[in-house]
Design a protein around this motif. Structure first.
Motif, PDB file in Angstrom:
ATOM      1  N   SER A  21      -2.100   9.853  11.291  1.00 24.59           N
ATOM      2  CA  SER A  21      -2.236  10.479   9.978  1.00 24.59           C
ATOM      3  C   SER A  21      -3.345  11.531   9.973  1.00 24.59           C
ATOM      4  O   SER A  21      -3.177  12.613   9.406  1.00 24.59           O
ATOM      5  CB  SER A  21      -2.518   9.407   8.925  1.00 24.59           C
ATOM      6  OG  SER A  21      -2.554   9.976   7.638  1.00 24.59           O
ATOM      7  N   ALA A  40       0.980   4.101  -2.931  1.00 23.35           N
ATOM      8  CA  ALA A  40       0.581   5.478  -2.635  1.00 23.35           C
ATOM      9  C   ALA A  40       1.599   6.488  -3.161  1.00 23.35           C
ATOM     10  O   ALA A  40       1.245   7.635  -3.455  1.00 23.35           O
ATOM     11  CB  ALA A  40       0.406   5.664  -1.121  1.00 23.35           C
ATOM     12  N   PHE A  52      -2.255   8.980   3.155  1.00 23.81           N
ATOM     13  CA  PHE A  52      -2.125   7.529   3.050  1.00 23.81           C
ATOM     14  C   PHE A  52      -0.694   7.069   3.337  1.00 23.81           C
ATOM     15  O   PHE A  52      -0.483   6.035   3.987  1.00 23.81           O
ATOM     16  CB  PHE A  52      -2.579   7.056   1.672  1.00 23.81           C
ATOM     17  CG  PHE A  52      -4.070   7.071   1.496  1.00 23.81           C
ATOM     18  CD1 PHE A  52      -4.867   6.182   2.204  1.00 23.81           C
ATOM     19  CD2 PHE A  52      -4.685   7.983   0.641  1.00 23.81           C
ATOM     20  CE1 PHE A  52      -6.257   6.191   2.062  1.00 23.81           C
ATOM     21  CE2 PHE A  52      -6.060   8.004   0.491  1.00 23.81           C
ATOM     22  CZ  PHE A  52      -6.847   7.103   1.206  1.00 23.81           C
ATOM     23  N   GLN A  54      -2.075  12.008  -0.778  1.00 24.55           N
ATOM     24  CA  GLN A  54      -0.869  11.188  -0.854  1.00 24.55           C
ATOM     25  C   GLN A  54      -0.146  11.176   0.496  1.00 24.55           C
ATOM     26  O   GLN A  54       0.284  10.127   0.975  1.00 24.55           O
ATOM     27  CB  GLN A  54       0.078  11.712  -1.936  1.00 24.55           C
ATOM     28  CG  GLN A  54       1.282  10.801  -2.160  1.00 24.55           C
ATOM     29  CD  GLN A  54       2.282  11.393  -3.135  1.00 24.55           C
ATOM     30  OE1 GLN A  54       2.948  12.379  -2.819  1.00 24.55           O
ATOM     31  NE2 GLN A  54       2.404  10.785  -4.312  1.00 24.55           N
ATOM     32  N   CYS A  97       0.824  -1.215   0.000  1.00 20.94           N
ATOM     33  CA  CYS A  97       0.000   0.000   0.000  1.00 20.94           C
ATOM     34  C   CYS A  97       0.854   1.259   0.000  1.00 20.94           C
ATOM     35  O   CYS A  97       0.553   2.234  -0.721  1.00 20.94           O
ATOM     36  CB  CYS A  97      -0.936  -0.003   1.211  1.00 20.94           C
ATOM     37  SG  CYS A  97      -2.245  -1.237   1.129  1.00 20.94           S
ATOM     38  N   TYR A  98       1.924   1.261   0.782  1.00 18.52           N
ATOM     39  CA  TYR A  98       2.793   2.444   0.827  1.00 18.52           C
ATOM     40  C   TYR A  98       3.449   2.684  -0.536  1.00 18.52           C
ATOM     41  O   TYR A  98       3.480   3.814  -1.034  1.00 18.52           O
ATOM     42  CB  TYR A  98       3.864   2.278   1.903  1.00 18.52           C
ATOM     43  CG  TYR A  98       4.845   3.427   1.910  1.00 18.52           C
ATOM     44  CD1 TYR A  98       4.474   4.667   2.422  1.00 18.52           C
ATOM     45  CD2 TYR A  98       6.133   3.276   1.390  1.00 18.52           C
ATOM     46  CE1 TYR A  98       5.360   5.738   2.401  1.00 18.52           C
ATOM     47  CE2 TYR A  98       7.014   4.336   1.372  1.00 18.52           C
ATOM     48  CZ  TYR A  98       6.626   5.568   1.878  1.00 18.52           C
ATOM     49  OH  TYR A  98       7.491   6.623   1.848  1.00 18.52           O
TER      50      TYR A  98
END
Length: 215
Positions: free
Chosen positions: A156, A76, A103, A100, A72-73
């Motif tokens: 986050s 992103a 996430f 961006q 996922c990172y």
């Protein structure tokens, strides 16, 4: 200023590797290769762990979630990087830049705590092998993973909220290939003191929790 109006007026330009135009082609191939290997490796790891009953243990359970977070990172951040290496227009919208960062921050913090969870899992396995199955129960495993994701989301959301309190003016050049906190704050038109302190406190607190404490 109204946040909705600001988001429609502000544009960010990711400078990235624009200083080295002759390297854009080779860099694109390098990053594309690394991204492809990362995606295939992480997704392959998840599939193998899922389909093999012998790997349904706490260690591989945590490893599958770590692979998911790493995937996922990468997803992103990398696609925009690859795009900027092949097109002249390196702009990214205000909303796109903030999303961006949002996430990426989730997955970075979550990965940090998943690594701490995996270290704890190995500690129990080595120091208390006879009690390992009882201590690392399925319920505890789900709780630890859920807590890691929840804390990542909380950090986050907090950081993104304070970024959104800043003002930005027109076109902003970000001397980076990704919308990370320091680069965004650097082009703000308002005082970023509170936002910077929030990041400092959050990073210090996360490091304090992550580092093992002696007796």
């Amino acid at each position: 200023r109204n946040q909705k109006n600001q988001s429609s007026e502000v544009t960010f330009i990711l400078l990235g590797f624009s200083e080295y135009p002759e390297l854009r082609g080779p860099l694109f191939l390098v990053f594309l290769t690394i991204y492809t290997v990362t995606v295939l490796g992480n997704l392959g790891m998840i599939v193998v762990i899922h389909v093999n009953p012998k790997l349904h243990t706490p260690m591989y359970f945590f490893l599958s979630h770590l692979s998911f977070v790493d995937f996922c990172y990468s997803t992103a951040v990398t696609p925009k990087l690859l795009e900027n290496l092949v097109v002249e227009d390196r702009t990214i919208s205000f909303t796109g830049c903030i999303m961006q960062f949002f996430f990426a921050c989730i997955f970075v913090v979550t990965e940090t705590f998943l690594l701490a969870v995996m270290a704890y899992d190995r500690f129990v396995a080595v120091c208390n092998p006879l009690l390992y199955s009882a201590v690392m129960s399925q319920k505890l495993c789900y709780l630890l993973v859920g807590a890691s994701f929840s804390w990542g989301i909380a950090c986050s959301l907090t950081s993104t909220y304070f970024l959104l309190t800043l003002s930005f003016c027109g076109i902003n050049f970000i001397n980076n290939f990704v919308c990370e906190h320091g680069a965004i704050v650097a082009v703000s038109c308002s005082d970023p003191y509170i936002s910077q302190k929030i990041i400092l406190v959050s990073a210090t607190f996360n490091n304090f929790l992550f580092c093992p404490q002696g007796p």
